[in-house]
Every structure is written in structure tokens, then in C-alpha cells.
Design a protein around this motif. Structure first.
Motif, PDB file in Angstrom:
ATOM      1  N   LEU A  26       0.803  31.816  14.109  1.00 23.40           N
ATOM      2  CA  LEU A  26       2.108  31.613  14.719  1.00 23.40           C
ATOM      3  C   LEU A  26       1.948  31.072  16.140  1.00 23.40           C
ATOM      4  N   PRO A  27       2.793  30.102  16.555  1.00 24.61           N
ATOM      5  CA  PRO A  27       2.767  29.663  17.952  1.00 24.61           C
ATOM      6  C   PRO A  27       3.070  30.802  18.932  1.00 24.61           C
ATOM      7  N   HIS A  28       3.877  31.765  18.516  1.00 21.78           N
ATOM      8  CA  HIS A  28       4.148  32.927  19.360  1.00 21.78           C
ATOM      9  C   HIS A  28       2.871  33.760  19.495  1.00 21.78           C
ATOM     10  N   GLY A  29       2.252  33.711  20.661  1.00 21.00           N
ATOM     11  CA  GLY A  29       1.089  34.530  20.943  1.00 21.00           C
ATOM     12  C   GLY A  29      -0.175  34.155  20.210  1.00 21.00           C
ATOM     13  N   VAL A  30      -0.239  32.935  19.620  1.00 23.56           N
ATOM     14  CA  VAL A  30      -1.376  32.558  18.765  1.00 23.56           C
ATOM     15  C   VAL A  30      -1.693  33.740  17.841  1.00 23.56           C
ATOM     16  N   THR A  31      -0.679  34.180  17.127  1.00 19.40           N
ATOM     17  CA  THR A  31      -0.765  35.371  16.284  1.00 19.40           C
ATOM     18  C   THR A  31      -1.231  35.003  14.883  1.00 19.40           C
ATOM     19  N   PHE A  32      -2.255  35.709  14.404  1.00 17.95           N
ATOM     20  CA  PHE A  32      -2.749  35.511  13.045  1.00 17.95           C
ATOM     21  C   PHE A  32      -1.881  36.363  12.120  1.00 17.95           C
ATOM     22  N   GLN A  58       8.787  42.997  17.770  1.00 13.09           N
ATOM     23  CA  GLN A  58       8.879  44.449  17.831  1.00 13.09           C
ATOM     24  C   GLN A  58       7.518  45.113  17.728  1.00 13.09           C
ATOM     25  N   GLN A  59       6.573  44.429  17.167  1.00 16.04           N
ATOM     26  CA  GLN A  59       5.272  44.986  16.811  1.00 16.04           C
ATOM     27  C   GLN A  59       4.193  44.300  17.644  1.00 16.04           C
ATOM     28  N   LYS A  60       4.146  44.615  18.938  1.00 15.42           N
ATOM     29  CA  LYS A  60       3.226  43.930  19.847  1.00 15.42           C
ATOM     30  C   LYS A  60       1.759  44.190  19.493  1.00 15.42           C
ATOM     31  N   TYR A  61       0.940  43.216  19.897  1.00 10.77           N
ATOM     32  CA  TYR A  61      -0.517  43.325  19.794  1.00 10.77           C
ATOM     33  C   TYR A  61      -0.988  43.505  18.349  1.00 10.77           C
ATOM     34  N   THR A  62      -0.297  42.905  17.405  1.00 14.40           N
ATOM     35  CA  THR A  62      -0.759  42.928  16.020  1.00 14.40           C
ATOM     36  C   THR A  62      -1.263  41.538  15.659  1.00 14.40           C
ATOM     37  N   ASN A  63      -2.557  41.328  15.850  1.00 14.03           N
ATOM     38  CA  ASN A  63      -3.266  40.087  15.524  1.00 14.03           C
ATOM     39  C   ASN A  63      -2.989  38.957  16.502  1.00 14.03           C
ATOM     40  N   SER A  64      -2.422  39.267  17.662  1.00 15.13           N
ATOM     41  CA  SER A  64      -2.132  38.234  18.660  1.00 15.13           C
ATOM     42  C   SER A  64      -3.301  38.055  19.625  1.00 15.13           C
ATOM     43  N   LEU A  65      -3.287  36.932  20.322  1.00  8.34           N
ATOM     44  CA  LEU A  65      -4.180  36.733  21.457  1.00  8.34           C
ATOM     45  C   LEU A  65      -3.647  37.585  22.598  1.00  8.34           C
ATOM     46  N   GLN A 106       4.445  40.649  30.399  1.00  2.88           N
ATOM     47  CA  GLN A 106       4.586  39.451  29.572  1.00  2.88           C
ATOM     48  C   GLN A 106       3.243  38.732  29.546  1.00  2.88           C
ATOM     49  N   GLY A 107       2.297  39.305  28.792  1.00  2.89           N
ATOM     50  CA  GLY A 107       0.976  38.721  28.703  1.00  2.89           C
ATOM     51  C   GLY A 107       0.954  37.511  27.791  1.00  2.89           C
ATOM     52  N   PHE A 108      -0.224  37.004  27.524  1.00  5.38           N
ATOM     53  CA  PHE A 108      -0.366  35.794  26.700  1.00  5.38           C
ATOM     54  C   PHE A 108       0.203  35.987  25.297  1.00  5.38           C
ATOM     55  N   ASP A 109       0.222  37.229  24.813  1.00 11.33           N
ATOM     56  CA  ASP A 109       0.755  37.500  23.479  1.00 11.33           C
ATOM     57  C   ASP A 109       2.252  37.239  23.392  1.00 11.33           C
ATOM     58  N   ALA A 110       2.962  37.242  24.527  1.00  5.58           N
ATOM     59  CA  ALA A 110       4.418  37.114  24.538  1.00  5.58           C
ATOM     60  C   ALA A 110       4.894  35.682  24.754  1.00  5.58           C
ATOM     61  N   VAL A 162      -5.245  26.872  29.381  1.00  9.43           N
ATOM     62  CA  VAL A 162      -5.942  27.625  28.342  1.00  9.43           C
ATOM     63  C   VAL A 162      -5.772  26.901  27.010  1.00  9.43           C
ATOM     64  N   GLU A 163      -6.853  26.766  26.263  1.00 13.38           N
ATOM     65  CA  GLU A 163      -6.822  26.197  24.921  1.00 13.38           C
ATOM     66  C   GLU A 163      -7.615  27.095  23.982  1.00 13.38           C
ATOM     67  N   VAL A 164      -7.088  27.269  22.782  1.00 17.77           N
ATOM     68  CA  VAL A 164      -7.738  28.118  21.779  1.00 17.77           C
ATOM     69  C   VAL A 164      -7.887  27.315  20.495  1.00 17.77           C
ATOM     70  N   PHE A 165      -9.124  27.131  20.070  1.00 14.74           N
ATOM     71  CA  PHE A 165      -9.374  26.469  18.787  1.00 14.74           C
ATOM     72  C   PHE A 165      -9.489  27.526  17.699  1.00 14.74           C
ATOM     73  N   VAL A 166      -8.770  27.314  16.609  1.00 17.45           N
ATOM     74  CA  VAL A 166      -8.822  28.198  15.445  1.00 17.45           C
ATOM     75  C   VAL A 166      -9.143  27.334  14.232  1.00 17.45           C
ATOM     76  N   GLY A 167     -10.184  27.686  13.490  1.00 14.04           N
ATOM     77  CA  GLY A 167     -10.562  26.864  12.343  1.00 14.04           C
ATOM     78  C   GLY A 167     -11.198  27.661  11.227  1.00 14.04           C
ATOM     79  N   LEU A 168     -11.095  27.119  10.024  1.00 14.12           N
ATOM     80  CA  LEU A 168     -11.763  27.671   8.850  1.00 14.12           C
ATOM     81  C   LEU A 168     -12.864  26.717   8.427  1.00 14.12           C
ATOM     82  N   ALA A 169     -14.038  27.250   8.148  1.00 20.09           N
ATOM     83  CA  ALA A 169     -15.185  26.414   7.777  1.00 20.09           C
ATOM     84  C   ALA A 169     -15.867  26.974   6.547  1.00 20.09           C
ATOM     85  N   GLY A 170     -16.351  26.088   5.707  1.00 10.97           N
ATOM     86  CA  GLY A 170     -17.195  26.507   4.594  1.00 10.97           C
ATOM     87  C   GLY A 170     -18.544  26.940   5.124  1.00 10.97           C
TER      88      GLY A 170
END
Length: 432
Positions: A26-32, A58-65, A106-110, A162-170
Motif C-alpha cells: 500500500l502507498p500508505h506507509g509502504v505497508t505490506f 486503525q491498526q498502526k504498525y501492522t506491516n508498515s515501514l 505522525q511517523g513514516f507509517d502515517a 527517502v526511497e524504498v525498493f521492494v521486489g520479489l526475486a526467484g
């Protein structure tokens, strides 16, 4: 479900007709929001969390940056200096009047982060790294999220890109372990980068993903989700001693030998065997500094650290894991590698079913406060540098990297975590 773009997932998949891994970010908080694992015809989501992406409000810090500084720092003014650069830190309290948690109110997760679907738009990855993204994470396999944190945001000095790369690799190299019958389904790679835009400021920075794993919840066997039966290994001989009233670092290390925190010695045991009051501790890794540095020259145009992150094969990482989480019940195992000095292990101690929503794939209704996750439902494994490492009194708790978590002009913050997902069919066949 919401159509709000903040909570519209960016879907990452491996380029295969039968993908073994898929991730919703999710763009909100780079949340997985979801991490799907497909094995033997069964689809698992191995991250706890709400059904509706918007429920993350409502559920802060659940899989977020989380950041600009993960974990707990004291609420007290601090004068910072690194070379000629200086800064004044004034953290904002949120957990307690004396404690600032995960970057403040209001940290990076927000915040909403911009997905850069074209890697050429990334500013903090070199041309060589952008080429690696295109070659090793083709199509919908990788994305960079970006935002700029203003000078003074939550009391932190310096304007920070700040930049965060997220990727899936074989898997690279050998993906099957003949001795155990396990095979690697692929890897999730996260690389955090940051650079100061002010030439005269210094700032503390310590980023991580506050993600919570349960490898069995998707089996829906009628029991409430729990990680008590999961096996955990952490290569650490010490935790950081915490003040019992504030959970802030005392500046001292505590040996784990002979305690329930010795997750290296009891690798054959389970999390639940000595659960006591649950876990919420920072473990300092027992190993030399990782060859992938936590600081890079800001102008190293020909560097390709991303390739270095990918170069270690999953089989090699699994043979001597830094951190390992596994379940005999589902047959799933996640092996973690990172260049950070430690990991916070947390078992969802501060929650209750009334404080969250549980995904339908985990047997919940998806409704907030109805049948959510309880204490011990997840293993949060947050890779970062030790608590408040920028303070002189905490110098003795810095890990092998020696990172004081201060970023100065001309430096590039570089933090990575790689999670290799393995599967072995449980005894008696595939999990139902």
C-alpha cells in the motif's frame, strides 16, 4: 473495500505462469498488506493484518515501514554533530510522555508514499542498480516508493529524501535442499535508502519494516492464529537491557545464555515452550559486520549494492541463518538476511481481538474488533540498528556495524533485508 488510492495495493508478482510469491504493498506507509505463498496447491498469506486495507488507519504498525527512527527513543532534546554538520533533535512523545515510538506522532507509517513504477525515476539508486531492477525484477516484480521528509518533521532535523525498493526475486543458485526435501519459492527483497538534502544538517535515521508473520494461520484448522508452535532461530548472544518502566535502552547488553532469549541454543524448540509474558526484545547479532555497508558514498555512480544483496544464494543463507522462522505444521520456512546489527522480536503482546481485524484467509470475519488476532498470534521480526544508537550513553550497545545511526551530508543510508521463503511438504502430504 475502499477505492482510496492511499490504500489501493501495488501488486508484485514473480514473472511466472504459476507464481509462488505475490505481495500487495500500500502507498500508505509502504505497508505490506498481503504476502501470498503458493505451495502444493495451497495459498497462504503469511502476514497478519486486516482484511480491508483502509483498516490500517486503525491498526498502526501492522506491516508498515516505520521511521524516521524505529523503536523507542527518549523524549529529550539532543545536540547532534558529525563532522562539520550539526542538528538539534526534539522527538515528539507518543507512547509515553518520556518515550517517542517509531518516529513520533505522525511517523513514516502515517504518510503516503509515491510508487515509482519506472525505476529510472529513482534518485537514490545508481544506474547499475536501476539496470539490475529491470533485469532481475522484470514486469510487476519490483517497485520503488519515495517521499521527502521535511526539516523538523516530528522533531528530526534535515530535509531527507527517502526511497524504498521492494521486489520479489526467484532463487539464485541451488534452490533445492536434498537433505531436507525443502525447496525455495523465491525471495522478498527490501532496500531502504535516504539522503540529506541539506548541506549542513545531520539527522538520526533507523528504518525498518514492522511486519508480523504467521506461517500457519491460512490453514484455518479451527484454532486461533498462534506462533507458539513456530520454530525460531536468532544468531544473537545478547539482548539490549531495557528500563522496565519505559522500555528504553539502559546502554547495557544482557547475555541470553541460559535464558528463554537464547534462540540459537534452542533452535529445535518452539516459541511457545518458554513464552512467559511473550517477547518484545532487541537482539544484537553475534557476527562480524555485514559486507554490505550501512553507509555508502552519495555519489558512487557505478556501485551496485543491489546485486550484492541478491548474490548470496538462498541455500547458503539457510545453511547458516541469521534469523529463521519455520513451521512443521504448514511446511513453510522464512530465512532472513540483513546488514543491520539486530532484530526486534515481538509477539503481538499489546493487542487483543478487540483492537484489530483478522483476515478472512486466517479464519476471521475481517471486521475490526470482532474476532481479531490475540497475544502470541504473530512473530514480528524488525531488522534495524539498536535503540537510540546515536546517544553516547548507548555506544556500548551498537552492533558489529558500529553504526551510530547518524546520517551526514555526502552519505547514503543503506539498509536491506532479504526474506527467502522455503517449503517442505509436511509429513503425511501437503497441508490442508
Amino acid at each position: 473495500m475502499t477505492t482510496d488510492p492511499r490504500f489501493t495495493p501495488v501488486l508484485l508478482t514473480l514473472p511466472s505462469l504459476t507464481p509462488s510469491l505475490a505481495l500487495e504493498v500500500l502507498p500508505h506507509g509502504v505497508t505490506f498488506h498481503r504476502l501470498y505463498v503458493q505451495a502444493d496447491g495451497k495459498t497462504h498469506d503469511i502476514l497478519v493484518g486486516p482484511e480491508d486495507p483502509a483498516t490500517h488507519l486503525q491498526q498502526k504498525y501492522t506491516n508498515s515501514l516505520v521511521g524516521r527512527y524505529a523503536n523507542r527513543v527518549p523524549v529529550a532534546p539532543a545536540a547532534l554533530a558529525k563532522g562539520p554538520a550539526q542538528g538539534a533533535l526534539a522527538p515528539r512523545p507518543n507512547e509515553k510522555p518520556t518515550v517517542s515510538l517509531h518516529g513520533g506522532v505522525q511517523g513514516f507509517d502515517a504518510h503516503v508514499w509515491e510508487p515509482l513504477l519506472d525505476p529510472s525515476e529513482a534518485q537514490l539508486f545508481t544506474p547499475a542498480e536501476r539496470a539490475t531492477i529491470q533485469a532481475d525484477f522484470p514486469g510487476q516484480a519490483g517497485v520503488v516508493f519515495a517521499r521527502t521528509s521535511d526539516d523538523g518533521e516530528e522533531g528530526y532535523p534535515g530535509r531527507l529524501r527517502v526511497e524504498v525498493f521492494v521486489g520479489l526475486a526467484g532463487p539464485r543458485g541451488k534452490a533445492i535442499d536434498e537433505a531436507t526435501g525443502e525447496y525455495c519459492l523465491g525471495s522478498l527483497v527490501v532496500v531502504y535508502r535516504a539522503k540529506l538534502e541539506d548541506a549542513d544538517k545531520v539527522t538520526p535515521i533507523n528504518l525498518t519494516q514492522h511486519w508480523g508473520f504467521n506461517l500457519d494461520a491460512s490453514l484455518q484448522d479451527g484454532s486461533a492464529p498462534s506462533v507458539h508452535g513456530h520454530k525460531l532461530k536468532i544468531k544473537a548472544k545478547h539482548t539490549i537491557e531495557l528500563d522496565p518502566a519505559t522500555a528504553l535502552s539502559t546502554g547495557r547488553l544482557a547475555p541470553v545464555a541460559g535464558t528463554h532469549h537464547d534462540h540459537a541454543a534452542k533452535a529445535a524448540g518452539t516459541i511457545g515452550e518458554q513464552f512467559e509474558q511473550g517477547y518484545d526484545e532487541f537482539y544484537v547479532f553475534d557476527r562480524p559486520a555485514h559486507p554490505v555497508a550501512t553507509r555508502l558514498p552519495a555519489e558512487a555512480e557505478d556501485a551496485n549494492v543491489l546485486n550484492d544483496v541478491l548474490s548470496q544464494s538462498p541455500a547458503r543463507a539457510a545453511a547458516d541463518p541469521l534469523v529463521l522462522l519455520a513451521s512443521d505444521k504448514s511446511g513453510l520456512k522464512v530465512v532472513f538476511e540483513s546488514n543491520q546489527s539486530g532484530v526486534q522480536f515481538y509477539t503481538n503482546n499489546l493487542t487483543s481481538p478487540a483492537k484489530n481485524a483478522r483476515k478472512r484467509i486466517h479464519g476471521g470475519s475481517g471486521e475490526f474488533g470482532k474476532d481479531g488476532y490475540d497475544v502470541g498470534s504473530a512473530a514480528f521480526l524488525e531488522f534495524h540498528e539498536p535503540l537510540a544508537a546515536f546517544l553516547a550513553e548507548n555506544a556500548g550497545t551498537r552492533g558489529a556495524s558500529g553504526d551510530d545511526t547518524l546520517l551526514a551530508p555526502g552519505e547514503l543510508y543503506n539498509n536491506f533485508v532479504r526474506a527467502d521463503v522455503w517449503y517442505r511438504a509436511p509429513e503425511g502430504g501437503a497441508a490442508e
